[in-house]
Design an enzyme around this catalytic site. Structure first.
Site, PDB file in Angstrom:
ATOM      1  N   THR A 269       9.185 -15.160 -12.664  1.00  0.00           N
ATOM      2  CA  THR A 269       9.847 -16.419 -13.013  1.00  0.00           C
ATOM      3  C   THR A 269      11.363 -16.253 -12.938  1.00  0.00           C
ATOM      4  OG1 THR A 269       8.037 -17.048 -14.477  1.00  0.00           O
ATOM      5  CG2 THR A 269      10.124 -18.194 -14.784  1.00  0.00           C
TER       6      THR A 269
ATOM      7  N   THR B  43       4.122 -17.614  -7.303  1.00  0.00           N
ATOM      8  CA  THR B  43       3.790 -18.972  -7.747  1.00  0.00           C
ATOM      9  C   THR B  43       4.853 -19.548  -8.676  1.00  0.00           C
ATOM     10  OG1 THR B  43       1.991 -20.301  -8.689  1.00  0.00           O
ATOM     11  CG2 THR B  43       2.475 -18.226  -9.786  1.00  0.00           C
ATOM     12  N   LYS B  44       5.700 -18.679  -9.245  1.00  0.00           N
ATOM     13  CA  LYS B  44       6.701 -19.136 -10.204  1.00  0.00           C
ATOM     14  C   LYS B  44       7.797 -19.982  -9.560  1.00  0.00           C
ATOM     15  CE  LYS B  44       4.862 -17.164 -13.817  1.00  0.00           C
ATOM     16  NZ  LYS B  44       4.302 -17.957 -14.939  1.00  0.00           N
ATOM     17  N   ASP B  45       7.910 -19.953  -8.238  1.00  0.00           N
ATOM     18  CA  ASP B  45       8.857 -20.853  -7.568  1.00  0.00           C
ATOM     19  C   ASP B  45       8.578 -22.300  -7.942  1.00  0.00           C
ATOM     20  OD1 ASP B  45       9.911 -18.668  -6.297  1.00  0.00           O
ATOM     21  OD2 ASP B  45       9.423 -19.317  -4.270  1.00  0.00           O
TER      22      ASP B  45
END
Length: 346
Positions: free
Chosen positions: A79, A47-49
């Protein structure tokens, strides 16, 4: 790009619009309908994209980030990988201060993505000069033309999910979502997604997952920082020993803490029961679902969305290693490791 060839210009165009997948066997004993937001479908496998691209492009729009600059960040690994990936495409240098709790797999990925990595001791206070927070801050002060992303205290962390993850979940469920379950580390994912969903329907329950050894759950309940809550734990990217301003505690209804051991076994269970090879934090999120279900949080009419943030490939030397699991003492009468043998044909 030729109009007759269907291709993306680069991997950054693949970020977002991740699928919603129904969970079946792992939740078969619980009331309600359970859906997983599979963030490992992002090109950087987490999800850090979303925040990496959003924060960098916002810095470019504001003229803060210019060609040839250096991106610096504090990270448990995911991240950092996302920032390194964006840096490769956009031509920036990338320096990462990483917790020693991060798996060897994550650190190897960061190095191979071209980032310069500083591995910092995990179990020191946030204001210790050796902590990855302070190392990143020092590097930013020393390196001219550097930008410190500072995800724990960056409002753009929340904004990224408010503008992407929240609307995606609302549209994918046709507004029928009743509960959102998400892990809380920096807090950006749960806060931004929750803010958007609450604006659409304030009755949606926002359930946060914290770790034993972290201060977030108690702070949410009392608004007091209690350093007696802090002790070492193994889950990466979940919980904190400080209070991030990227966590909006007002949009979270309830927290539940999960243990290292339960979360590790649940990550392995996800593979066996759902075919989802996801990470330690994803295991923690589903373990949280189990515990909320035991508390009577869900009914047959509930539509629960859980954000599963990471991919299992980054935990091969940890959660998916039988040796590591046994070294941690994660095999007992309640959690026996499955004896799946590998046979070599001669």
């Amino acid at each position: 790009m030729r109009e007759d060839i269907q291709a993306y210009n680069n991997v950054l165009e693949l970020i977002g619009d991740t699928p919603l997948v129904k969970l079946n066997r792992i939740v078969e004993d619980f009331p309600g309908n359970f859906y997983a937001k599979i963030e490992s479908f992002n090109p950087g496998h987490s999800t850090k994209d979303r925040i990496a691209l959003y924060i960098i492009e916002e810095a470019e729009r504001q003229g803060i980030l210019k060609p040839g600059d250096t991106i610096i960040e504090t990270t448990s690994g995911n991240t950092g990988f996302s920032l390194a990936m964006v840096s490769v495409i956009k031509g920036y240098e990338c320096i990462l201060a990483v917790s020693s709790k991060s798996s060897k797999d994550k650190i190897a990925m960061l190095k191979n993505m071209g980032a310069k990595v500083y591995v910092c001791p995990a179990h020191v206070s946030a204001d210790d000069p050796r902590s990855y927070y302070q190392v990143a801050r020092r590097l930013h002060e020393e390196i001219k033309g550097s930008v410190y992303i500072n995800q724990y205290f960056n409002q753009l962390n929340i904004d990224a999910h408010y503008n992407s993850t929240g609307p995606e979940i609302w549209n994918q469920t046709n507004g029928k979502i009743t509960h959102l379950v998400a892990c809380c580390g920096t807090g950006g994912t749960i806060s931004g997604t929750a803010k958007y969903l609450k604006e659409q329907n304030n009755d949606i329950r926002i359930l946060g997952i914290d770790a034993y050894g972290s201060v977030l759950k108690k702070y949410h309940e009392t608004r007091e920082f209690d350093d007696k809550e802090i002790y070492p734990y193994r889950i990466e990217g979940l919980g904190k020993n400080l209070i991030p301003t990227a966590t909006d505690f007002d949009v979270i209804d309830q927290f539940e803490k999960v243990s290292d051991e339960d979360s590790a076994h649940t990550a392995r269970e996800l593979v066996r029961k759902e075919g989802l090879f996801l990470g330690y934090t994803s295991g923690a999120a589903v373990q949280g679902i189990k515990q909320f279900a035991a508390l009577g949080e869900f009914t047959e009419d509930s539509n629960i969305v859980v954000i599963l943030p990471d991919h299992g490939s980054r935990y091969m030397s940890k959660v998916f290693s039988d040796d590591w699991m046994m070294e941690q003492g994660f095999s007992d009468s309640n959690h026996e490791l499955e004896d799946i043998k590998v046979q070599f044909v001669k």
